[in-house]
Motif scaffolding. Sequence first.
Motif, PDB file in Angstrom:
ATOM      1  N   ARG B  44      35.128  21.065  45.112  1.00 20.37           N
ATOM      2  CA  ARG B  44      36.459  21.663  45.175  1.00 20.37           C
ATOM      3  C   ARG B  44      37.316  21.119  44.033  1.00 20.37           C
ATOM      4  N   LEU B  45      38.014  22.030  43.366  1.00 21.25           N
ATOM      5  CA  LEU B  45      38.776  21.674  42.180  1.00 21.25           C
ATOM      6  C   LEU B  45      40.099  21.035  42.574  1.00 21.25           C
ATOM      7  N   ILE B  46      40.362  19.845  42.015  1.00 23.15           N
ATOM      8  CA  ILE B  46      41.605  19.139  42.304  1.00 23.15           C
ATOM      9  C   ILE B  46      42.653  19.487  41.235  1.00 23.15           C
ATOM     10  N   TYR B  47      42.310  19.235  39.984  1.00 21.66           N
ATOM     11  CA  TYR B  47      43.185  19.543  38.845  1.00 21.66           C
ATOM     12  C   TYR B  47      42.322  19.896  37.654  1.00 21.66           C
ATOM     13  N   PHE B  48      42.880  20.672  36.735  1.00 19.44           N
ATOM     14  CA  PHE B  48      42.232  20.814  35.444  1.00 19.44           C
ATOM     15  C   PHE B  48      43.263  20.801  34.321  1.00 19.44           C
ATOM     16  N   SER B  49      42.780  20.568  33.135  1.00 17.20           N
ATOM     17  CA  SER B  49      43.633  20.462  31.961  1.00 17.20           C
ATOM     18  C   SER B  49      42.982  21.232  30.822  1.00 17.20           C
ATOM     19  N   TYR B  50      43.743  22.072  30.146  1.00 18.90           N
ATOM     20  CA  TYR B  50      43.205  22.876  29.046  1.00 18.90           C
ATOM     21  C   TYR B  50      43.681  22.378  27.683  1.00 18.90           C
ATOM     22  N   ASP B  51      44.461  21.316  27.680  1.00 19.14           N
ATOM     23  CA  ASP B  51      44.917  20.734  26.409  1.00 19.14           C
ATOM     24  C   ASP B  51      45.612  19.415  26.719  1.00 19.14           C
ATOM     25  N   VAL B  52      45.845  18.635  25.677  1.00 13.96           N
ATOM     26  CA  VAL B  52      46.557  17.368  25.867  1.00 13.96           C
ATOM     27  C   VAL B  52      47.923  17.649  26.506  1.00 13.96           C
ATOM     28  N   LYS B  53      48.238  16.842  27.496  1.00 17.97           N
ATOM     29  CA  LYS B  53      49.492  16.901  28.243  1.00 17.97           C
ATOM     30  C   LYS B  53      49.659  18.175  29.065  1.00 17.97           C
ATOM     31  N   MET B  54      48.652  19.046  29.086  1.00 19.14           N
ATOM     32  CA  MET B  54      48.723  20.268  29.893  1.00 19.14           C
ATOM     33  C   MET B  54      47.845  20.095  31.113  1.00 19.14           C
ATOM     34  N   LYS B  55      48.338  20.536  32.257  1.00 19.30           N
ATOM     35  CA  LYS B  55      47.551  20.407  33.481  1.00 19.30           C
ATOM     36  C   LYS B  55      47.918  21.556  34.412  1.00 19.30           C
ATOM     37  N   GLU B  56      46.959  21.879  35.260  1.00 21.34           N
ATOM     38  CA  GLU B  56      47.218  22.886  36.288  1.00 21.34           C
ATOM     39  C   GLU B  56      46.604  22.424  37.594  1.00 21.34           C
ATOM     40  N   LYS B  57      47.253  22.737  38.677  1.00 28.54           N
ATOM     41  CA  LYS B  57      46.712  22.395  39.985  1.00 28.54           C
ATOM     42  C   LYS B  57      45.502  23.255  40.295  1.00 28.54           C
ATOM     43  N   GLY B  58      44.550  22.621  40.941  1.00 24.60           N
ATOM     44  CA  GLY B  58      43.414  23.355  41.447  1.00 24.60           C
ATOM     45  C   GLY B  58      43.642  23.765  42.893  1.00 24.60           C
ATOM     46  N   ASP B  59      42.590  23.728  43.670  1.00 26.90           N
ATOM     47  CA  ASP B  59      42.682  24.191  45.054  1.00 26.90           C
ATOM     48  C   ASP B  59      43.182  23.132  46.035  1.00 26.90           C
ATOM     49  N   ILE B  60      42.988  21.856  45.691  1.00 22.05           N
ATOM     50  CA  ILE B  60      43.362  20.789  46.626  1.00 22.05           C
ATOM     51  C   ILE B  60      44.093  19.655  45.896  1.00 22.05           C
ATOM     52  N   PRO B  61      45.258  19.905  45.310  1.00 22.76           N
ATOM     53  CA  PRO B  61      45.942  18.883  44.515  1.00 22.76           C
ATOM     54  C   PRO B  61      46.748  17.869  45.324  1.00 22.76           C
ATOM     55  N   GLU B  62      46.937  18.123  46.603  1.00 30.43           N
ATOM     56  CA  GLU B  62      47.834  17.272  47.390  1.00 30.43           C
ATOM     57  C   GLU B  62      47.301  15.843  47.445  1.00 30.43           C
ATOM     58  N   GLY B  63      48.181  14.897  47.160  1.00 27.59           N
ATOM     59  CA  GLY B  63      47.820  13.485  47.186  1.00 27.59           C
ATOM     60  C   GLY B  63      47.255  12.966  45.876  1.00 27.59           C
ATOM     61  N   TYR B  64      47.156  13.862  44.888  1.00 25.74           N
ATOM     62  CA  TYR B  64      46.601  13.490  43.586  1.00 25.74           C
ATOM     63  C   TYR B  64      47.571  13.851  42.462  1.00 25.74           C
ATOM     64  N   SER B  65      47.443  13.140  41.354  1.00 32.25           N
ATOM     65  CA  SER B  65      48.074  13.539  40.111  1.00 32.25           C
ATOM     66  C   SER B  65      47.096  13.255  38.984  1.00 32.25           C
ATOM     67  N   VAL B  66      47.401  13.749  37.794  1.00 39.14           N
ATOM     68  CA  VAL B  66      46.508  13.561  36.656  1.00 39.14           C
ATOM     69  C   VAL B  66      47.326  13.222  35.423  1.00 39.14           C
ATOM     70  N   SER B  67      46.602  12.701  34.440  1.00 39.52           N
ATOM     71  CA  SER B  67      47.224  12.368  33.167  1.00 39.52           C
ATOM     72  C   SER B  67      46.242  12.683  32.055  1.00 39.52           C
ATOM     73  N   ARG B  68      46.741  13.351  31.017  1.00 40.40           N
ATOM     74  CA  ARG B  68      45.908  13.598  29.836  1.00 40.40           C
ATOM     75  C   ARG B  68      46.771  13.366  28.593  1.00 40.40           C
ATOM     76  N   GLU B  69      46.743  12.126  28.155  1.00 40.86           N
ATOM     77  CA  GLU B  69      47.515  11.724  26.975  1.00 40.86           C
ATOM     78  C   GLU B  69      46.716  11.892  25.688  1.00 40.86           C
ATOM     79  N   LYS B  70      45.401  11.836  25.800  1.00 43.37           N
ATOM     80  CA  LYS B  70      44.520  12.039  24.652  1.00 43.37           C
ATOM     81  C   LYS B  70      43.475  13.082  25.026  1.00 43.37           C
ATOM     82  N   LYS B  71      42.987  13.780  24.026  1.00 44.83           N
ATOM     83  CA  LYS B  71      42.080  14.902  24.281  1.00 44.83           C
ATOM     84  C   LYS B  71      40.826  14.455  25.013  1.00 44.83           C
TER      85      LYS B  71
END
Lengths: 110, 114
Positions: B44-71
Amino acid sequence: DQQVKQNSPSLSVQEGRISILNCDYTNSMFDYFLWYKKYPAEGPTFLISISSIKDKNEDGRFTVFLNKSAKHLSLHIVPSQPGDSAVYFCAALKGYKYIFGTGTRLKVLA
Amino acid sequence: DVKVTQSSRYLVKRTGEKVFLECVQDMDHENMFWYRQDPGLGLRLIYFSYDVKMKEKGDIPEGYSVSREKKERFSLILESASTNQTSMYLCASSLPQTGNTEAFFGQGTRLTVV
């Protein structure tokens, strides 16, 4: 809402015979379909994929069939080998988002 | 060969702890993903990122966060770990959809929250 479904949680097949794993989907807008294989305590590894505009793709012992009218795809493994014993996930791709099924555990009996 | 490396194979954390799961890929992929795998539920997808500093919620994001500072690096953060977050966590990366469709996975992190 399960967009990709694998209705058989497990399958046992004799070594040398054909293994057929099935997958159903609900969204007609997927671009590609993929099959992954997963051993315990490891990440999934890619097996084979098929574009939504094709109906068959073959790679060695692995063939994937896509039936768009039935929204159904299947993975055929011929001949099955004991090393094929693993969990198999089908996945559908739309844009850059992969949606996975729940997996089928294949056991190939020697 | 594409390599996706997750920082830990096994982790045990206490309820309420802040947990960081790190993932690094070495193939300059734009897309990166975090999934969790649970018996009978698949990936099950939690989060995904398509570029640095870009993120989108997946199907079960609750309780999670993400960080993408470098590619090459995509981190999953459990803000306050709970026992229902005990799971196998899988990181993946892929190219943009130019015909190459495969996502490459790391070896997984088995997280146990006690």
